[in-house]
Design an enzyme around this catalytic site. Structure first.
Site, mmCIF file in Angstrom:
data_model
loop_
_atom_site.group_PDB
_atom_site.id
_atom_site.type_symbol
_atom_site.label_atom_id
_atom_site.label_comp_id
_atom_site.label_asym_id
_atom_site.label_seq_id
_atom_site.Cartn_x
_atom_site.Cartn_y
_atom_site.Cartn_z
ATOM 1 C CB SER A 146 -0.699 7.718 24.354
ATOM 2 O OG SER A 146 -0.389 6.329 24.608
ATOM 3 C CB THR A 193 4.403 6.662 19.674
ATOM 4 O OG1 THR A 193 3.396 6.775 18.887
ATOM 5 C CG2 THR A 193 4.131 8.211 20.526
ATOM 6 C CE LYS A 247 5.884 3.931 16.466
ATOM 7 N NZ LYS A 247 4.861 2.798 16.470
ATOM 8 C CG ASN A 305 7.443 -0.233 19.398
ATOM 9 O OD1 ASN A 305 8.301 -1.210 19.558
ATOM 10 N ND2 ASN A 305 6.188 -0.621 19.932
ATOM 11 C CB ALA A 350 3.894 1.310 0.803
ATOM 12 C CG ASN A 358 1.285 3.148 -1.103
ATOM 13 O OD1 ASN A 358 0.204 3.357 -0.241
ATOM 14 N ND2 ASN A 358 2.381 3.707 -1.040
HETATM 15 P P1 ATR Z 1 2.242 5.187 9.156
HETATM 16 O O1 ATR Z 1 3.636 5.415 9.709
HETATM 17 O O2 ATR Z 1 1.144 5.200 10.002
HETATM 18 O O3 ATR Z 1 2.013 3.893 8.498
HETATM 19 P P2 ATR Z 1 2.824 6.771 7.059
HETATM 20 O O4 ATR Z 1 4.297 6.428 7.193
HETATM 21 O O5 ATR Z 1 2.439 8.054 6.884
HETATM 22 O O6 ATR Z 1 2.014 6.342 8.572
HETATM 23 O O7 ATR Z 1 2.419 5.905 5.820
HETATM 24 C C1 ATR Z 1 0.875 6.060 5.365
HETATM 25 C C2 ATR Z 1 0.196 5.148 4.615
HETATM 26 O O8 ATR Z 1 -0.872 5.443 4.287
HETATM 27 C C3 ATR Z 1 1.130 5.351 2.944
HETATM 28 O O9 ATR Z 1 0.999 4.298 2.157
HETATM 29 C C4 ATR Z 1 0.262 6.420 2.445
HETATM 30 O O10 ATR Z 1 0.234 6.410 0.963
HETATM 31 P P3 ATR Z 1 1.219 7.205 0.162
HETATM 32 O O11 ATR Z 1 2.629 6.450 0.227
HETATM 33 O O12 ATR Z 1 0.672 7.476 -1.138
HETATM 34 O O13 ATR Z 1 1.434 8.385 0.883
HETATM 35 C C5 ATR Z 1 -1.168 5.788 2.832
HETATM 36 N N1 ATR Z 1 -2.119 6.922 2.741
HETATM 37 C C6 ATR Z 1 -2.303 7.878 3.628
HETATM 38 N N2 ATR Z 1 -3.536 8.803 3.378
HETATM 39 C C7 ATR Z 1 -3.848 8.031 2.215
HETATM 40 C C8 ATR Z 1 -5.170 8.471 1.433
HETATM 41 N N3 ATR Z 1 -6.009 9.476 1.770
HETATM 42 N N4 ATR Z 1 -5.484 7.522 0.268
HETATM 43 C C9 ATR Z 1 -4.546 6.757 0.158
HETATM 44 N N5 ATR Z 1 -3.585 6.221 0.814
HETATM 45 C C10 ATR Z 1 -3.281 7.233 1.976
#
Ligand code: ATR
Length: 294
Positions: free
Chosen positions: A24, A71, A75, A96, A137, A160
């Site tokens: 961080s 973080t 959260k 946060n 999402a 998504n």
């Molecule tokens: P954050 O809190 O940082 O938003 P998260 O809640 O894990 O992290 O969300 C990650 C987002 O990135 C989700 O929309 C995820 O898609 P899924 O809902 O299908 O899991 C998307 N994501 C992560 N890795 C991905 C990948 N390799 N390709 C496409 N979408 C991805």
């Protein structure tokens, strides 16, 4: 010998909790603000185990900690310890920033406000009556989508990988704020209309973040047009492959460093009641970019 008088018996603490926290840069941002605003505060990061959160929160109250940042991955988890959450934090399902006053915990989400301020500063545009395309999402998408909806966007298209997650987010906004969200899957054959009608495209996923710098969150970057504003919440690398491809297509591009700096500034303002001057905010942004994120 150099005498170090930065931390005194009267110094009060602001904390960060998460797991991991070692990467961080929040301690650098907040301690720089305290130094430049001449505040007798120190900010330190703590790696916390999930099943010890209750002890940590009790200790912070007992020790007179001013407040703390939260973080990944806490959260949402932190919300059950909070006495009063802001409306935005409740809608976003994530906190946060916590302020402790007389042993009571007040929860805020400054990520979304940080995003919104940074977007306006760097593009000159707000979200009122805009068509926004959101990629992802997850937690970041939820905070950003709620904020954009509250700020009067005309419509939000969410793309998504997993349709069900996007549908849940759409329902949250359609039912609680305004009926403006539609959902698409990254694998949908024809997304050209969705791109065409968009003014703003935002990547909220971590795809393309260091060390996976070759990743791109959607394959159809050839649908990006020069009239689009393309925002990526990632700031490391400074220019993701997604932003580089968007720039090649003539779009205006913005990375997530401004969001990071602004969420920190807004948290700092909540804890201290002090308004961080705009020129100090700009200088902080510039210095973090040039000296810290090499
Ligand atoms: P954050 O809190 O940082 O938003 P998260 O809640 O894990 O992290 O969300 C990650 C987002 O990135 C989700 O929309 C995820 O898609 P899924 O809902 O299908 O899991 C998307 N994501 C992560 N890795 C991905 C990948 N390799 N390709 C496409 N979408 C991805």
């Amino acid at each position: 010998m150099i005498i170090d008088e930065r931390v005194l018996g009267t110094t009060r603490m602001i904390a960060l909790i998460g797991n991991p926290v070692e990467h961080s840069i929040s301690p650098i941002i907040h301690n720089t603000l305290s130094k430049n605003l001449d505040k007798n505060l120190i900010y330190a990061a703590f790696k916390v185990q999930k099943n010890r959160m209750d002890y940590v929160v009790e200790a912070f109250k007992e020790l007179g900690v001013v407040g703390f940042n939260v973080t990944v991955p806490f959260k949402r988890e932190i919300m059950k310890f909070i006495d009063e959450n802001s409306r935005e934090a409740l809608l976003m399902g994530a906190v946060n920033t916590v302020k402790i006053i007389d042993g009571r915990l007040y929860g805020y989400n400054t990520d979304a406000e940080g995003f919104s301020r940074s977007f306006k500063e760097e593009t000159g545009y707000g979200f009122r009556d805009k068509n926004v395309l959101l990629i992802g999402a997850g937690g970041a998408a939820r905070a950003i989508a709620v904020k954009i909806a509250l700020e009067g966007a005309k419509n939000i298209n969410i793309i998504n990988r997993t349709s069900s997650t996007a549908e849940e987010l759409a329902e949250l906004i359609n039912l609680n704020i305004d009926h403006i969200v539609s959902v698409h899957n990254v694998n949908d054959l024809d997304l050209s209309l969705v791109f065409e009608e968009s003014d703003i495209i935002i990547n909220t996923t971590a795809v393309g973040m260091y060390p996976d710098s070759q990743g791109v969150p959607i394959a159809n970057t050839d649908l990006i047009q020069s009239y689009h504003i393309v925002y990526d919440v990632i700031y490391n690398p400074e220019e993701t492959k997604f932003l580089a491809l968007a720039k090649e297509r003539g779009a205006k591009t913005v990375n997530g460093l401004g969001m990071l700096i602004n969420q920190a500034i807004i948290s700092y303002e909540i804890w201290t009641g002090v308004k961080v001057p705009d020129d100090m905010a700009r200088e902080l942004h510039k210095n973090i970019k040039e000296k810290i994120l090499l």
